[in-house]
Design an enzyme around this catalytic site. Structure first.
Site, PDB file in Angstrom:
ATOM      1  CB  VAL A   1       0.170  41.126 109.730  1.00 41.10           C
ATOM      2  CG1 VAL A   1       0.364  42.127 108.582  1.00 41.10           C
ATOM      3  CG2 VAL A   1      -0.427  39.828 109.218  1.00 41.10           C
TER       4      VAL A   1
ATOM      5  CG  LEU B   1      -3.799  42.232 111.804  1.00 45.49           C
ATOM      6  CD1 LEU B   1      -5.275  42.537 111.712  1.00 45.49           C
ATOM      7  CD2 LEU B   1      -3.124  42.438 110.459  1.00 45.49           C
ATOM      8  CG  ASP B   2       2.544  46.699 114.501  1.00 47.73           C
ATOM      9  OD1 ASP B   2       2.557  46.917 115.726  1.00 47.73           O
ATOM     10  OD2 ASP B   2       3.068  47.460 113.671  1.00 47.73           O
ATOM     11  CG  LEU B   3      -2.476  50.495 116.166  1.00 47.24           C
ATOM     12  CD1 LEU B   3      -3.783  50.160 115.456  1.00 47.24           C
ATOM     13  CD2 LEU B   3      -2.756  50.982 117.594  1.00 47.24           C
ATOM     14  CG  ASP B   4       1.596  52.847 116.244  1.00 42.04           C
ATOM     15  OD1 ASP B   4       0.619  53.589 116.056  1.00 42.04           O
ATOM     16  OD2 ASP B   4       2.011  52.539 117.376  1.00 42.04           O
TER      17      ASP B   4
END
Length: 221
Positions: free
Chosen positions: A166, A9-12
């Site tokens: 994602v 998973l990406d964060l921002d």
């Protein structure tokens, strides 16, 4: 024995809305270099790529190429104040919990400095959902998504065919495809539907309430 299924998973723009904190630190960096962009600095369109790319785009307006100096100023401000300007998108905690209950391995894969990403997730009480937190590190070898994702797959012995990336920007999708992973684009972040479709996102998801279901559907399909 069933193969391990993993979601990266990406964060921002994917897990958290960090625009206000990033904008404040960009503003501080520009001012440290003698520029005065005013208080209403719009950074939404540039959030997602590595920090150097973000600051290069903002400095271009001033004909300034002092990217390295801007990065130092940004990170000083962000580490002290900016990273506190982040909030999880509504429903993200529930989505992470549902994916955890389904037996998925969950990893963070962000272009943000790993030390900042860990502090943000701990501050927001989300760190416990993750089997690993990965981001950029000094030296630059993990600044870009393809290198970062390849590192995670190798270190955690994850098969690309049984994993999923994602994210909300084209860099997430392109990075996934570069290492033969599928990419799921989220539509509540900083990237547009057009951007994600043009990048070749394998699927798109409209809201956080559908995230876990879509991830599981893609991994089981």
């Amino acid at each position: 024995m069933s193969p391990v299924r993993a979601v990266l998973l990406d964060l921002d723009g994917t897990l958290i809305d960090s625009q206000s904190g990033i904008a404040a630190s960009c503003l501080a960096a520009l001012r440290a270099l003698g520029h005065d962009p005013g208080e209403a600095l719009d950074v939404k369109s540039v959030i997602g790529p590595p920090l150097e790319d973000i600051l290069r785009a903002l400095l271009r307006v001033y004909g300034d190429d002092r990217v390295d100096e801007a990065v130092v100023a940004y990170r000083q401000h962000y580490g002290e104040m900016g990273l506190l300007g982040s909030e999880p998108y509504a429903g993200i905690g529930d989505a992470l919990q549902d994916m955890r209950r389904a037996g998925l391995r969950i990893y963070l894969a962000t272009s943000k400095r790993e030390v900042f990403a860990r502090r943000i997730l701990e501050n927001l009480k989300l760190a416990t959902y993750f089997d690993g937190i990965y981001g950029s590190v000094p030296g630059g070898e993990r600044d870009h998504k393809p290198e970062l994702l390849a590192h995670i797959l190798s270190e955690r012995d994850i098969r690309a065919a049984h994993s999923l990336m994602v994210g909300d920007r084209r860099h997430d999708i392109a990075g996934a495809h570069a290492v033969r992973m599928r990419g799921l684009g989220v539509l509540w972040g900083y990237g547009s539907r057009d951007e994600l479709e043009a990048a070749g996102a394998d699927q798109l998801v409209e809201g956080t309430a559908d995230l876990a279901r879509m991830v599981l559907s893609m991994l089981d399909g």
